[in-house]
Design a protein around this motif. Structure first.
Motif, short mmCIF file in Angstrom:
data_model
loop_
_atom_site.label_atom_id
_atom_site.label_comp_id
_atom_site.label_asym_id
_atom_site.label_seq_id
_atom_site.Cartn_x
_atom_site.Cartn_y
_atom_site.Cartn_z
N GLY A 1 -13.20 -34.54 -11.76
CA GLY A 1 -13.94 -35.00 -10.59
C GLY A 1 -13.63 -36.45 -10.31
N ALA A 2 -14.67 -37.22 -10.09
CA ALA A 2 -14.50 -38.62 -9.72
C ALA A 2 -13.86 -39.43 -10.84
N GLU A 3 -13.16 -40.46 -10.47
CA GLU A 3 -12.63 -41.39 -11.46
C GLU A 3 -12.75 -42.81 -10.94
N LEU B 1 -8.04 -48.86 -25.68
CA LEU B 1 -9.47 -49.03 -25.91
C LEU B 1 -10.08 -49.52 -24.61
N HIS B 2 -11.21 -49.04 -24.18
CA HIS B 2 -12.10 -48.06 -24.76
C HIS B 2 -11.70 -46.64 -24.33
N ALA B 3 -10.95 -46.55 -23.26
CA ALA B 3 -10.54 -45.25 -22.72
C ALA B 3 -9.08 -45.32 -22.35
N ARG B 4 -8.45 -44.14 -22.23
CA ARG B 4 -7.05 -44.08 -21.81
C ARG B 4 -6.88 -42.92 -20.84
N GLY B 5 -6.11 -43.18 -19.76
CA GLY B 5 -5.90 -42.15 -18.76
C GLY B 5 -6.99 -42.19 -17.69
N PRO B 6 -7.14 -41.10 -16.92
CA PRO B 6 -8.14 -41.09 -15.85
C PRO B 6 -9.54 -41.32 -16.41
N MET B 7 -10.25 -42.27 -15.80
CA MET B 7 -11.59 -42.62 -16.27
C MET B 7 -12.63 -41.93 -15.41
N GLY B 8 -13.12 -40.80 -15.90
CA GLY B 8 -14.17 -40.07 -15.21
C GLY B 8 -15.53 -40.53 -15.66
N LEU B 9 -16.53 -39.72 -15.44
CA LEU B 9 -17.90 -40.08 -15.77
C LEU B 9 -18.10 -40.37 -17.26
N PRO B 10 -17.61 -39.54 -18.18
CA PRO B 10 -17.83 -39.85 -19.60
C PRO B 10 -17.25 -41.20 -20.02
N GLU B 11 -16.13 -41.60 -19.37
CA GLU B 11 -15.50 -42.88 -19.73
C GLU B 11 -16.29 -44.08 -19.23
N LEU B 12 -17.28 -43.85 -18.37
CA LEU B 12 -18.16 -44.93 -17.91
C LEU B 12 -19.41 -45.00 -18.78
N THR B 13 -19.32 -44.44 -19.97
CA THR B 13 -20.42 -44.52 -20.92
C THR B 13 -19.93 -45.06 -22.25
N SER B 14 -20.88 -45.54 -23.04
CA SER B 14 -20.66 -45.86 -24.45
C SER B 14 -21.47 -44.84 -25.25
N THR B 15 -21.69 -45.09 -26.51
CA THR B 15 -22.51 -44.19 -27.30
C THR B 15 -23.51 -44.97 -28.15
N LYS B 16 -24.54 -44.27 -28.58
CA LYS B 16 -25.43 -44.82 -29.59
C LYS B 16 -25.75 -43.72 -30.59
N TYR B 17 -26.10 -44.13 -31.80
CA TYR B 17 -26.49 -43.18 -32.83
C TYR B 17 -28.01 -43.08 -32.89
N TYR C 1 10.66 -50.58 -20.36
CA TYR C 1 10.30 -50.95 -18.98
C TYR C 1 8.99 -50.31 -18.49
N GLY C 2 8.51 -49.30 -19.15
CA GLY C 2 7.33 -48.60 -18.66
C GLY C 2 6.04 -49.39 -18.82
N THR C 3 4.99 -48.88 -18.19
CA THR C 3 3.70 -49.57 -18.22
C THR C 3 2.62 -48.72 -18.89
N GLN C 4 3.04 -47.71 -19.66
CA GLN C 4 2.14 -46.85 -20.43
C GLN C 4 1.16 -46.10 -19.54
N HIS C 5 1.63 -45.74 -18.35
CA HIS C 5 0.80 -44.99 -17.41
C HIS C 5 1.13 -43.50 -17.51
N THR C 6 2.22 -43.07 -16.86
CA THR C 6 2.61 -41.67 -16.85
C THR C 6 4.13 -41.55 -16.94
N ASP D 1 -4.54 -37.85 -12.46
CA ASP D 1 -5.61 -38.14 -11.51
C ASP D 1 -6.85 -37.41 -11.99
N GLY D 2 -8.01 -38.06 -11.90
CA GLY D 2 -9.23 -37.44 -12.37
C GLY D 2 -9.52 -36.12 -11.70
#
Length: 414
Positions: A378-380, A388-404, A333-338, A371-372
């Motif tokens: 901080g902010a979320e 994918l791409h992130a799980r849980g509170p989405m703070g500043l790092p989760e609003l980024t991707s990466t490059k090599y 029954y859960g929604t994979q939140h908390t 909660d972030g």
């Protein structure tokens, strides 16, 4: 202006933000905060127009409360921007780096997504929060709020755009889409190639529609049928405190507990005082026969109750015969939140953590901590319930991707 044209402008703005310094972005955030405070009267006038329309449309008191702005609330929103400015800039952070055997230097660094679309419901504070977190992480924001907050959102975005432009950053980094037609949502969901990622914030219906119909990549957020499982090894006082805080600290959030499970071995001891405490707090318990046996105030639970995100003073409840049964119920029954376990058994806690498939698992702590801000991020932008791409509170790092970034000295591959 069409959504396509707004998205093109956002992409141009995103190119500027991608190379903006932290100093420039933080100056933009402070300018936004100062402007919100200075122009509070016009924001409140616009908000009152939404409240008048909302009352006439019969919006519930809970929704009207989420919609309402006051001087103190605007000041709080402004303070959140200032706090955001104090956070570390994720852009350019080296996620990992090494020197390869052939001498090439390899670095994986954080970079902005580019253009982030956000579709959300009644809360006008989300307009500012989303604009701020996107700016700090180097992204341009396309904001599509609800029609119920149209006047408030328009006033807020006008203030934010003026402030950002005055700070030397592109005003088109923050844009508001037309909320009077569903076409703007459809166009945003189809703007693949112009919009890099879409984040829906709201009820289950909104999120499901965006996930199922969008061609733009989506980060699924929000829906929370969160459980508290009181294990056989639980401390009674801890259990009552955690359940009450998880359910009643704030009713309308996605990390509020909506379901209660109690191990059969402890049910006779914990349910009478726990049900009484929930009743005193004004919570209606929807329980199975074994829960109902402990209180006449408990109403019969249906299958729908166990899957419900109530966002109200209601909670489903069941007695389970084992930790296995609790995990099976949650995974059904859960929604994979908390999900939370209350127990003094280290082995039970470890097993619960390992077997429950959720973005956050609490051991002897309230579900309301997902909660972030509470996690120290901080902010979320929301709580991601996917993998994918992130799980849980989405703070500043989760609003980024990466490059090599690979640096050589005339290296050639043989």
């Amino acid at each position: 202006m069409s959504v396509t044209e707004q998205a093109r402008r956002a992409r141009t703005a995103a190119g500027v933000l991608a190379t903006a310094t932290r100093t420039a972005k933080d100056a933009g955030l402070h300018a936004m905060a100062d402007a919100l405070v200075a122009r509070t009267p016009e924001i409140l006038t616009a908000n009152e127009a939404d409240l008048v329309a909302g009352r006439a449309a019969g919006l519930s008191p809970a929704i009207l409360d989420r919609l309402a702005l006051t001087g103190d609330r605007v000041a709080g929103i402004a303070d959140a921007l200032r706090e955001m400015a104090a956070l570390a800039d994720p852009v350019g952070e080296v996620v990992r780096g090494s020197t390869l055997p052939n001498g090439l230097e390899l670095r994986q660094i954080r970079v902005p997504f580019g253009v982030v679309g956000i579709i959300y419901e009644a809360r006008p504070n989300v307009t500012v929060d989303a604009a701020g977190i996107c700016l700090k992480s180097g992204n341009a924001a396309l904001l599509r709020g609800s029609s119920s907050a149209a006047h408030s959102n328009a006033a807020l975005v006008a203030v934010l755009r003026d402030a950002v432009a005055g700070a030397g950053l592109p005003a088109d980094a923050i844009q508001l889409l037309d909320a009077s037609s569903r076409d703007s949502v459809k166009d945003l969901m189809r703007a693949r190639g112009l919009v890099d990622v879409l984040i829906p914030r709201g009820g289950a219906s909104l999120i499901r529609t965006v996930v199922e119909e969008s061609t733009v990549p989506v980060i699924e957020t929000g829906v929370g049928n969160c459980h508290v499982y009181v294990d056989a090894g639980a401390d009674l006082a801890k259990a009552i405190g955690i359940v009450l805080n998880s359910k009643t600290q704030r009713l309308s959030t996605c990390n509020t507990a909506e379901s209660l499970l109690v191990h059969a071995e402890i049910a006779d001891a914990v349910l009478p005082p726990l049900l009484a405490a929930l009743a005193d707090a004004g919570v209606t318990v929807h329980g199975d026969d074994r829960v109902r046996a402990h209180s006449a105030a408990v109403v019969p639970a249906t299958e729908e109750d166990y899957g419900a995100e109530y966002l109200s003073a209601d909670i489903s409840a069941a007695v389970v015969d084992s930790l296995d049964a609790a995990v099976a119920h949650i995974n059904r029954y859960g929604t994979q939140h908390t999900e939370a376990i209350v127990t003094d058994s280290v082995s039970a806690a470890r097993e619960f953590v390992a077997r429950v498939d959720s973005a956050a698992v609490m051991v002897n702590a309230s579900t309301r901590f997902t909660d972030g801000g509470e996690f120290g991020f901080g902010a979320e932008i929301g709580i991601s319930t996917q993998k994918l791409h992130a799980r849980g509170p989405m703070g500043l790092p989760e609003l980024t991707s990466t490059k090599y970034v690979v640096t050589g000295d005339g290296h050639l591959r043989g």
